[in-house]
Design an enzyme around this catalytic site. Structure first.
Site, PDB file in Angstrom:
ATOM      1  N   ALA A 162      17.129  50.917  53.207  1.00  0.00           N
ATOM      2  CA  ALA A 162      16.679  49.578  52.837  1.00  0.00           C
ATOM      3  C   ALA A 162      15.182  49.506  53.094  1.00  0.00           C
ATOM      4  O   ALA A 162      14.677  50.107  54.052  1.00  0.00           O
ATOM      5  CB  ALA A 162      17.419  48.524  53.654  1.00  0.00           C
ATOM      6  N   ALA A 266      22.745  33.519  55.641  1.00  0.00           N
ATOM      7  CA  ALA A 266      22.535  32.688  54.449  1.00  0.00           C
ATOM      8  C   ALA A 266      21.034  32.589  54.179  1.00  0.00           C
ATOM      9  O   ALA A 266      20.227  32.604  55.103  1.00  0.00           O
ATOM     10  CB  ALA A 266      23.121  31.304  54.668  1.00  0.00           C
ATOM     11  N   CYS A 274      17.247  46.496  44.011  1.00  0.00           N
ATOM     12  CA  CYS A 274      18.569  47.131  43.863  1.00  0.00           C
ATOM     13  C   CYS A 274      19.723  46.206  43.547  1.00  0.00           C
ATOM     14  O   CYS A 274      20.481  46.470  42.606  1.00  0.00           O
ATOM     15  CB  CYS A 274      18.896  47.894  45.136  1.00  0.00           C
ATOM     16  SG  CYS A 274      17.870  49.330  45.329  1.00  0.00           S
ATOM     17  N   PHE A 275      19.881  45.144  44.329  1.00  0.00           N
ATOM     18  CA  PHE A 275      21.143  44.401  44.244  1.00  0.00           C
ATOM     19  C   PHE A 275      21.432  43.879  42.838  1.00  0.00           C
ATOM     20  O   PHE A 275      22.482  44.144  42.262  1.00  0.00           O
ATOM     21  CB  PHE A 275      21.154  43.244  45.253  1.00  0.00           C
ATOM     22  CG  PHE A 275      21.383  43.676  46.675  1.00  0.00           C
ATOM     23  CD1 PHE A 275      21.698  44.993  46.979  1.00  0.00           C
ATOM     24  CD2 PHE A 275      21.299  42.778  47.724  1.00  0.00           C
ATOM     25  CE1 PHE A 275      21.909  45.406  48.290  1.00  0.00           C
ATOM     26  CE2 PHE A 275      21.512  43.166  49.037  1.00  0.00           C
ATOM     27  CZ  PHE A 275      21.815  44.479  49.318  1.00  0.00           C
TER      28      PHE A 275
HETATM   29  C1  UDX Z   1      19.442  47.392  49.635  1.00  0.00           C
HETATM   30  C2  UDX Z   1      20.533  48.080  50.475  1.00  0.00           C
HETATM   31  O1  UDX Z   1      20.620  47.439  51.758  1.00  0.00           O
HETATM   32  C3  UDX Z   1      20.236  49.554  50.633  1.00  0.00           C
HETATM   33  O2  UDX Z   1      21.296  50.189  51.310  1.00  0.00           O
HETATM   34  C4  UDX Z   1      20.062  50.174  49.253  1.00  0.00           C
HETATM   35  O3  UDX Z   1      19.721  51.542  49.378  1.00  0.00           O
HETATM   36  C5  UDX Z   1      18.987  49.444  48.464  1.00  0.00           C
HETATM   37  O4  UDX Z   1      19.300  48.040  48.400  1.00  0.00           O
HETATM   38  P1  UDX Z   1      16.980  46.494  50.142  1.00  0.00           P
HETATM   39  O5  UDX Z   1      17.139  45.784  48.828  1.00  0.00           O
HETATM   40  O6  UDX Z   1      15.765  47.320  50.353  1.00  0.00           O
HETATM   41  O7  UDX Z   1      18.228  47.484  50.383  1.00  0.00           O
HETATM   42  O8  UDX Z   1      17.042  45.429  51.350  1.00  0.00           O
HETATM   43  P2  UDX Z   1      18.236  44.592  52.018  1.00  0.00           P
HETATM   44  O9  UDX Z   1      18.001  44.563  53.468  1.00  0.00           O
HETATM   45  O10 UDX Z   1      19.569  45.051  51.578  1.00  0.00           O
HETATM   46  O11 UDX Z   1      17.989  43.114  51.475  1.00  0.00           O
HETATM   47  C6  UDX Z   1      18.178  42.745  50.124  1.00  0.00           C
HETATM   48  C7  UDX Z   1      18.017  41.248  49.960  1.00  0.00           C
HETATM   49  O12 UDX Z   1      19.092  40.539  50.582  1.00  0.00           O
HETATM   50  C8  UDX Z   1      16.742  40.711  50.597  1.00  0.00           C
HETATM   51  O13 UDX Z   1      16.172  39.731  49.736  1.00  0.00           O
HETATM   52  C9  UDX Z   1      17.224  40.088  51.891  1.00  0.00           C
HETATM   53  O14 UDX Z   1      16.400  39.061  52.344  1.00  0.00           O
HETATM   54  C10 UDX Z   1      18.575  39.543  51.443  1.00  0.00           C
HETATM   55  N1  UDX Z   1      19.535  39.349  52.552  1.00  0.00           N
HETATM   56  C11 UDX Z   1      19.951  40.415  53.291  1.00  0.00           C
HETATM   57  C12 UDX Z   1      20.040  38.076  52.819  1.00  0.00           C
HETATM   58  O15 UDX Z   1      19.687  37.106  52.149  1.00  0.00           O
HETATM   59  N2  UDX Z   1      20.957  37.932  53.832  1.00  0.00           N
HETATM   60  C13 UDX Z   1      21.396  38.980  54.574  1.00  0.00           C
HETATM   61  O16 UDX Z   1      22.234  38.763  55.469  1.00  0.00           O
HETATM   62  C14 UDX Z   1      20.869  40.262  54.304  1.00  0.00           C
END
Ligand code: UDX
Ligand code: UDX
Ligand code: ADP
Length: 474
Positions: A162, A266, A274-275
């Site tokens: 991440a 939240a 990625c997501f």
């Molecule tokens: C993600 C995956 O975690 C990682 O394993 C994959 O290889 C690539 O995609 P990344 O997008 O870099 O990593 O960051 P991540 O920590 O997953 O956060 C993604 C988004 O979700 C961010 O905007 C973060 O703020 C948000 N988030 C995360 C939330 O809103 N709540 C949470 O509890 C966790």
């Protein structure tokens, strides 16, 4: 034995991954190549092209010894035993699958380059997140352009790091996943890659599967993580209407060991490269496989995220007496999460665009995002007066001065330590704070005099006056 590794693509994935491989495998020479001269020049400079805690130290330890950044793609491919393909796979913006399918043009061009250049056997590893069965496409290209005596093995080795914690994630990976062909040659190639990781990852944490399981697992892991966020965000909307507090709910739910406490924060919505891309990719895969019910299930995760971003932005506008025209609003944070300068799919872009559409004047501060990046992210709006309506600052105090409201879009630690009394005294009254990340001390802010709104918790007037008590300063 792998002696030389080439990585095509010096981005957020390829750069940190190969830097850590070089750090942990002094016996392997790692060359990271990119077609962008600028990017390579930055990797070779004191200011790396991406911000990641701890990365500077790793690069400075290895660069020039067994870690090289180069634009000489040909030589690096020629000399390598193993090649990572770590190029970008954005969502297609036109043609079949537009807006959903991953665009494999960069992967394909990397594969064609390998086929053209290679004169000896190579293990080709897909590191980029790709649609299921992409390895098959790479294989088709390589084997159709095969030179006599050259053979290829294609492996899938998705990266789970991440951003913001990339170095730590790489050093202490929960697992390494390697998928390959179920043939003797395929298994031998898997074994070679295992040996690279075994330099620092315990063997039991390296799991091997067939190629398609590996490709699908990467999409599935991201889809699950995103789904948790959408689930807690959906509950946050219920909390705001009922008096439940989403943090309390997340804690209570997360203590069930079957559920676990992580990824239940939240927020204004998830962002990052990625997501959304992977979910869209999964939905598209379901459509191609004629599984519309499954596609709709995962589409719901994306829809909930869009809803959350819109809901939060709408809440800001409605609280500010339903108009933000010509109001000065400060945005604290623009990156999609803390500890990165990356803004891809950042929810801050959505919030900023909505506020600009409504006529607001924005004051933006982010500790790591470059000014040019913010302007680029907001320029698709095409507002002729964009430059006069967006002001970028280098600290939170000047960014918030004389503004009507603060909107926290990224959970940077430094935002928790600001002197909000000072900030309040320099803002237009009534002063508002919208905490899109639930990181601030809301009771304290209310005591100071702010109108506070956050995600997943209704801060009622009664609650406000109770907290203010006799110390009300408005
Ligand atoms: C993600 C995956 O975690 C990682 O394993 C994959 O290889 C690539 O995609 P990344 O997008 O870099 O990593 O960051 P991540 O920590 O997953 O956060 C993604 C988004 O979700 C961010 O905007 C973060 O703020 C948000 N988030 C995360 C939330 O809103 N709540 C949470 O509890 C966790
Ligand atoms: C559930 C909750 O687990 C429990 O905490 C709550 O108090 C009541 O509801 P229960 O319905 O008794 O408990 O059993 P549970 O083990 O949760 O299984 C529910 C259903 O899900 C079963 O049909 C089970 O077979 C199924 N299941 C469970 C799966 O299909 N896959 C799984 O991985 C787990
Ligand atoms: P990711 O987040 O997946 O690492 P990035 O966009 O950060 O994606 O990085 C991908 C990198 O791959 C970019 O720097 C881009 O210039 C590079 N790239 C894309 N196609 C090729 C190619 N055919 N040859 C070399 N580099 C490439």
């Amino acid at each position: 034995m792998i002696k030389k590794i080439c990585c095509i693509g010096a981005g957020y994935v390829g750069g940190p991954t190969c830097s850590v491989i070089a750090l942990k495998c002094p016996d392997i020479c790692v060359t990271v190549v990119d077609k962008s001269r600028d990017r390579i020049a930055q990797w070779n400079s004191d200011k790396l092209p991406i911000y990641e805690p701890g990365l500077d130290e790793v690069v400075s330890q290895c660069r020039g010894k067994n870690l090289f950044f180069s634009t000489d793609i040909e030589t690096a491919i020629q000399e390598a035993d193993l090649i990572f393909i770590s190029v970008n796979t954005p969502t297609k913006t036109f043609g079949n699958g537009k807006g959903r399918a991953a665009d494999l043009k960069y992967v394909e061009s990397a594969a064609r380059m390998i086929a053209e250049i290679a004169t000896n056997d190579k293990i080709v590893v897909e590191k980029s997140t790709v649609p299921v069965r992409a390895a098959e496409s790479i294989m088709n290209i390589l084997r159709a352009n095969n030179k006599p005596g050259v053979s290829y093995q294609i492996l899938s080795n998705p990266e789970f790091l991440a951003e913001g914690t990339a170095v730590q994630d790489l050093l202490c990976a929960d697992r390494i996943l390697i998928g390959g062909e179920d043939t003797l040659e395929g298994q031998a190639a898997i074994e070679e890659l295992c040996r690279v990781y075994e330099h620092w990852i315990p063997r039991e944490n390296i799991i091997t599967t067939n190629t398609w399981s590996s490709e699908l697992s990467k999409l599935a892991a991201n889809a699950f993580l995103a789904q948790r966020i959408s689930s807690i965000n959906a509950l946050s909307a219920i909390c705001e209407k009922t008096g439940a507090d989403v943090s309390e709910v997340a804690r209570a739910v997360g203590l069930d060991s079957r559920i676990g406490s992580k990824f239940l924060q939240a927020s204004v919505g998830f962002g990052g490269s990625c997501f959304q891309k992977d979910l869209l990719n999964l939905v598209y895969l379901c459509e191609c496989l004629k599984l519309p019910e499954v596609g709709r299930y995962w589409q719901g995760v994306i829809d909930m995220n869009e809803y959350q971003k819109s809901r939060f932005s709408a809440q800001v506008i409605s609280s500010l007496f339903n108009t933000v025209t010509d109001k000065h609003i400060s945005l604290l944070g623009f990156a999609f999460k803390k500890n990165t300068g990356d803004t891809r799919e950042s929810p801050a872009i959505h919030v900023a665009q909505t506020l600009l559409d409504e006529g607001a004047i924005l004051h933006i501060y982010d500790p790591k995002v470059e000014e040019a990046q913010i302007m680029e992210d907001l320029s698709p709006l095409g507002l002729s007066d964009l430059k006069t309506r967006i002001n970028i600052y280098h600290d939170a105090y000047t960014a918030t001065r004389n503004t009507h409201a603060i909107v926290v879009c990224t959970e940077w630690d430094e935002f928790m330590e600001l002197d909000y009394k000072k900030i309040f005294s320099e803002m237009t009254k009534p002063a508002y704070i919208f905490d899109g990340r639930k990181i601030l001390d809301h009771d304290n802010l209310q005591r100071i005099g702010f109108n506070v709104q956050t995600i997943g918790k209704k801060l009622t007037r009664a609650a406000i006056s109770r907290v203010w008590g006799s110390q009300t300063q408005v």
